[in-house]
Design a protein around this motif. Structure first.
Motif, PDB file in Angstrom:
ATOM      1  N   HIS A  89       0.855  -1.187   0.000  1.00 30.32           N
ATOM      2  CA  HIS A  89       0.000   0.000   0.000  1.00 30.32           C
ATOM      3  C   HIS A  89       0.898   1.246   0.000  1.00 30.32           C
ATOM      4  O   HIS A  89       1.763   1.402   0.870  1.00 30.32           O
ATOM      5  N   VAL A  90       0.716   2.107  -0.978  1.00 27.18           N
ATOM      6  CA  VAL A  90       1.514   3.321  -1.126  1.00 27.18           C
ATOM      7  C   VAL A  90       0.583   4.520  -1.064  1.00 27.18           C
ATOM      8  O   VAL A  90      -0.497   4.509  -1.646  1.00 27.18           O
ATOM      9  N   ARG A  91       1.016   5.562  -0.331  1.00 24.82           N
ATOM     10  CA  ARG A  91       0.213   6.770  -0.248  1.00 24.82           C
ATOM     11  C   ARG A  91       1.139   7.981  -0.267  1.00 24.82           C
ATOM     12  O   ARG A  91       2.349   7.881  -0.031  1.00 24.82           O
ATOM     13  N   LEU A  92       0.566   9.128  -0.570  1.00 22.83           N
ATOM     14  CA  LEU A  92       1.302  10.391  -0.558  1.00 22.83           C
ATOM     15  C   LEU A  92       0.896  11.162   0.683  1.00 22.83           C
ATOM     16  O   LEU A  92      -0.286  11.488   0.871  1.00 22.83           O
ATOM     17  N   ASN A  93       1.846  11.432   1.557  1.00 21.17           N
ATOM     18  CA  ASN A  93       1.596  12.207   2.765  1.00 21.17           C
ATOM     19  C   ASN A  93       1.481  13.673   2.379  1.00 21.17           C
ATOM     20  O   ASN A  93       2.459  14.311   1.965  1.00 21.17           O
ATOM     21  N   LEU A  94       0.296  14.229   2.481  1.00 21.15           N
ATOM     22  CA  LEU A  94       0.066  15.605   2.038  1.00 21.15           C
ATOM     23  C   LEU A  94       0.753  16.614   2.946  1.00 21.15           C
ATOM     24  O   LEU A  94       0.984  17.763   2.535  1.00 21.15           O
ATOM     25  N   GLN A  95       1.078  16.229   4.165  1.00 20.67           N
ATOM     26  CA  GLN A  95       1.749  17.169   5.067  1.00 20.67           C
ATOM     27  C   GLN A  95       3.234  17.277   4.756  1.00 20.67           C
ATOM     28  O   GLN A  95       3.808  18.370   4.777  1.00 20.67           O
ATOM     29  N   THR A  96       3.863  16.139   4.470  1.00 20.55           N
ATOM     30  CA  THR A  96       5.310  16.153   4.192  1.00 20.55           C
ATOM     31  C   THR A  96       5.628  16.178   2.711  1.00 20.55           C
ATOM     32  O   THR A  96       6.743  16.511   2.316  1.00 20.55           O
ATOM     33  N   GLY A  97       4.657  15.779   1.872  1.00 14.67           N
ATOM     34  CA  GLY A  97       4.893  15.717   0.440  1.00 14.67           C
ATOM     35  C   GLY A  97       5.688  14.496   0.019  1.00 14.67           C
ATOM     36  O   GLY A  97       6.126  14.415  -1.128  1.00 14.67           O
ATOM     37  N   LYS A  98       5.884  13.537   0.931  1.00 16.31           N
ATOM     38  CA  LYS A  98       6.663  12.343   0.624  1.00 16.31           C
ATOM     39  C   LYS A  98       5.743  11.138   0.535  1.00 16.31           C
ATOM     40  O   LYS A  98       4.680  11.095   1.121  1.00 16.31           O
ATOM     41  N   ARG A  99       6.246  10.148  -0.230  1.00 12.40           N
ATOM     42  CA  ARG A  99       5.496   8.910  -0.361  1.00 12.40           C
ATOM     43  C   ARG A  99       5.811   7.982   0.798  1.00 12.40           C
ATOM     44  O   ARG A  99       6.941   7.910   1.252  1.00 12.40           O
ATOM     45  N   GLU A 100       4.751   7.238   1.232  1.00 13.73           N
ATOM     46  CA  GLU A 100       4.901   6.300   2.330  1.00 13.73           C
ATOM     47  C   GLU A 100       4.354   4.955   1.893  1.00 13.73           C
ATOM     48  O   GLU A 100       3.465   4.872   1.043  1.00 13.73           O
ATOM     49  N   VAL A 101       4.860   3.892   2.494  1.00 15.68           N
ATOM     50  CA  VAL A 101       4.483   2.543   2.098  1.00 15.68           C
ATOM     51  C   VAL A 101       4.346   1.675   3.343  1.00 15.68           C
ATOM     52  O   VAL A 101       5.001   1.908   4.364  1.00 15.68           O
ATOM     53  N   ARG A 102       3.453   0.670   3.247  1.00 12.88           N
ATOM     54  CA  ARG A 102       3.328  -0.356   4.274  1.00 12.88           C
ATOM     55  C   ARG A 102       2.862  -1.647   3.610  1.00 12.88           C
ATOM     56  O   ARG A 102       2.478  -1.657   2.439  1.00 12.88           O
ATOM     57  N   LEU A 103       2.876  -2.739   4.332  1.00 12.02           N
ATOM     58  CA  LEU A 103       2.443  -4.021   3.791  1.00 12.02           C
ATOM     59  C   LEU A 103       0.954  -4.004   3.486  1.00 12.02           C
ATOM     60  O   LEU A 103       0.171  -3.374   4.191  1.00 12.02           O
ATOM     61  N   GLY A 104       0.550  -4.761   2.412  1.00 13.11           N
ATOM     62  CA  GLY A 104      -0.863  -4.967   2.145  1.00 13.11           C
ATOM     63  C   GLY A 104      -1.435  -5.995   3.096  1.00 13.11           C
ATOM     64  O   GLY A 104      -0.724  -6.636   3.871  1.00 13.11           O
ATOM     65  N   GLU A 105      -2.777  -6.197   3.027  1.00 13.99           N
ATOM     66  CA  GLU A 105      -3.434  -7.095   3.968  1.00 13.99           C
ATOM     67  C   GLU A 105      -2.938  -8.527   3.829  1.00 13.99           C
ATOM     68  O   GLU A 105      -2.673  -9.220   4.809  1.00 13.99           O
ATOM     69  N   GLU A 106      -2.824  -9.021   2.579  1.00  8.86           N
ATOM     70  CA  GLU A 106      -2.354 -10.381   2.389  1.00  8.86           C
ATOM     71  C   GLU A 106      -0.904 -10.517   2.838  1.00  8.86           C
ATOM     72  O   GLU A 106      -0.503 -11.551   3.389  1.00  8.86           O
ATOM     73  N   GLN A 107      -0.091  -9.481   2.588  1.00  7.38           N
ATOM     74  CA  GLN A 107       1.301  -9.536   3.011  1.00  7.38           C
ATOM     75  C   GLN A 107       1.411  -9.588   4.536  1.00  7.38           C
ATOM     76  O   GLN A 107       2.232 -10.319   5.083  1.00  7.38           O
ATOM     77  N   ILE A 108       0.552  -8.811   5.217  1.00  7.55           N
ATOM     78  CA  ILE A 108       0.577  -8.809   6.676  1.00  7.55           C
ATOM     79  C   ILE A 108       0.260 -10.201   7.213  1.00  7.55           C
ATOM     80  O   ILE A 108       0.918 -10.714   8.122  1.00  7.55           O
ATOM     81  N   GLN A 109      -0.791 -10.868   6.607  1.00  6.71           N
ATOM     82  CA  GLN A 109      -1.128 -12.217   7.042  1.00  6.71           C
ATOM     83  C   GLN A 109       0.053 -13.162   6.836  1.00  6.71           C
ATOM     84  O   GLN A 109       0.325 -14.027   7.667  1.00  6.71           O
TER      85      GLN A 109
END
Length: 460
Positions: A89-109
């Motif tokens: 899962h990738v998102r753009l942090n509107l406060q910092t202007g940087k991209r952030e990432v974390r594991l998807g649901e299946e990856q977490i499992q």
């Protein structure tokens, strides 16, 4: 001296440069000179291809190395040029202007079930062509997808497994057939008290609303037990048995036919014709109405056994009006049923089954029997009620009986006065509805019935 110094400095610089390049080569550091844009590598789901194929789009050369960032369950900032595994899962942090990432649901499992990489395996470097190759094989080789599929399958259990689990918890899983059989056995047991039998009948009444359950009750001999309860000296048992019978008969031709053949019609008429509490007679009338509706065979037997005479006497005995309105509603339904089936026979070419049905309706001499009895003078009594619903039922029945009762309506001097009084009352109520913004209100419908009846009476 100056020349020697310059040469020495040049040699030192050359040695430092070579050492730095060797260091770069040994540590696989990605060059920052001529750095690409932040979108140097994009991993996306290809919606135009089948089976969610992972597609890598990059603008890096085939030999250039990419750092693969290993996400965790928490949002983390990724640096420009870093690659992430498909499914993250990738998102753009509107406060910092940087991209952030974390594991998807299946990856977490997957990673939370003893597959988490070691610390030294969390960051690795791959060339772009190697990354493409690994991502293209992700669907076929990813154990996380297999694990997720296995988890989905494990969510469901077979019926036998559920029964075993319930048995382990001392719980019993029963089908409707088993429930009905158990209830009938308990009802028929000599050890059952009256209170227990009444409770059993309450449970049966709930079950027989389903057509299959009602037919099952008959096939298991339950009908005879119910009919036996109608002959009981306990009024509570009569009331409950009539209620179960009426619910089982509703819109169920198979049960209707069996009940007629079993002689239940005569039992119901006996309950209505003899001294019984009001509750028993209401339930018996409910069962009778369920038996007669949409079943001309039962209607013919009802007329031949003096059913209309029983209802007319019951109508006269009822001072409260609740029985009267039920009787008038039943008669109205029988009249309109016969008329609708007559229209179908004229408008369409019926098949063999419809012909049988129409032949049965043709044998129901309902209008002639109504004309023989006092119904033309009984039904207008509902117009004197203070209940709007009862007045509506009375007007509907009077309109349906115009072919039979028109002459008597015209000779009744009190009827035009009653209709005129009601019309004035409902005109005022309609004006109140219009004032409140209700154009086609309930009182307007009753006023229309009054106009229609007056029109029928004035026609020659």
């Amino acid at each position: 001296m100056l020349l020697v110094s310059s040469v020495t400095q040049g040699a030192s610089f050359h040695l430092l440069t070579m050492a730095f390049l060797i260091l770069l080569q040994s540590n696989q550091v990605v060059p920052m000179l001529g750095q690409k844009s932040d979108s140097a590598l994009i991993v996306m789901e290809n919606s135009e291809e089948c089976d969610d194929e992972a597609t890598v789009v990059d603008d890096l050369s085939e030999g250039e190395y990419l750092e693969v960032f290993q996400p965790t369950e928490q949002w983390q900032t990724i640096k420009p040029g870093q690659a992430v595994p498909a499914g993250s899962h990738v998102r753009l942090n509107l406060q910092t202007g940087k991209r952030e990432v974390r594991l998807g649901e299946e990856q977490i499992q997957y990673w939370t079930h003893k597959h988490r990489p070691k610390q030294d395996e969390r960051h690795s470097s791959l060339r772009a062509d190697q990354l493409k190759q690994k991502l293209s094989k992700l669907k076929d080789s990813a154990p996380m997808r297999e694990y997720a599929d296995q988890q989905d399958q494990n969510k469901f259990s077979s019926f036998e497994e559920l029964k075993a689990d319930m048995a382990a918890m001392n719980l019993l899983v029963e089908t409707d057939f088993q429930v009905i059989k158990r209830l009938l056995d308990m009802f028929n047991s000599t050890n059952s008290t009256m209170e227990q039998r009444l409770q059993i009948l309450q449970e049966l009444e709930y079950l027989v609303h389903q057509v299959d359950n009602a037919q099952m009750l008959c096939s298991m001999g339950g009908l005879q037990l119910i009919l036996g309860g109608l002959n009981s000296s306990d009024y509570r048992l009569q009331d409950s048995c009539a209620f179960v019978l009426g619910s089982a008969l509703a819109s169920n031709p198979a049960v209707q036919g069996e009940v007629v053949e079993s002689g239940a019609l005569q039992k119901l008429l006996t309950l209505l014709a003899t001294q019984r509490p009001l509750g028993v007679k209401k339930k018996a009338l409910f069962a009778l109405a369920s038996l007669l509706r949409h079943f001309p065979y039962a209607q013919r037997h009802f007329l031949s056994h003096g059913g209309l005479q029983v209802l007319s006497e019951l109508f006269g005995e009822d001072r409260g009006g609740s029985i009267r309105v039920r009787i008038v509603t039943l008669l109205y339904d029988m009249i309109t049923e016969k008329e609708l089936n007559s229209k179908v026979s004229m408008d369409e070419t019926p098949d063999s089954s419809q012909n049988t049905h129409l032949d049965q309706y043709s044998q129901v001499s309902l209008h002639a029997r109504l004309q023989e009895g006092p119904w033309c003078s009984l039904i207008p009594v509902l117009l004197d009620s203070a209940e709007h619903d009862w007045r509506e039922k009375g007007l509907q029945a009077m309109l349906a009986m115009v072919p039979v009762c028109l002459d008597q309506y015209r000779t009744d001097d009190s009827l035009p006065v009653s209709l005129g009084s009601l019309k004035a009352q409902y005109q005022e109520l309609v004006q109140q509805e219009l004032t409140s913004g209700e154009v086609n209100g309930y009182f307007g419908e009753i006023l229309d019935l009054l106009h229609m009846l007056e029109l029928k009476m004035s026609q020659k």
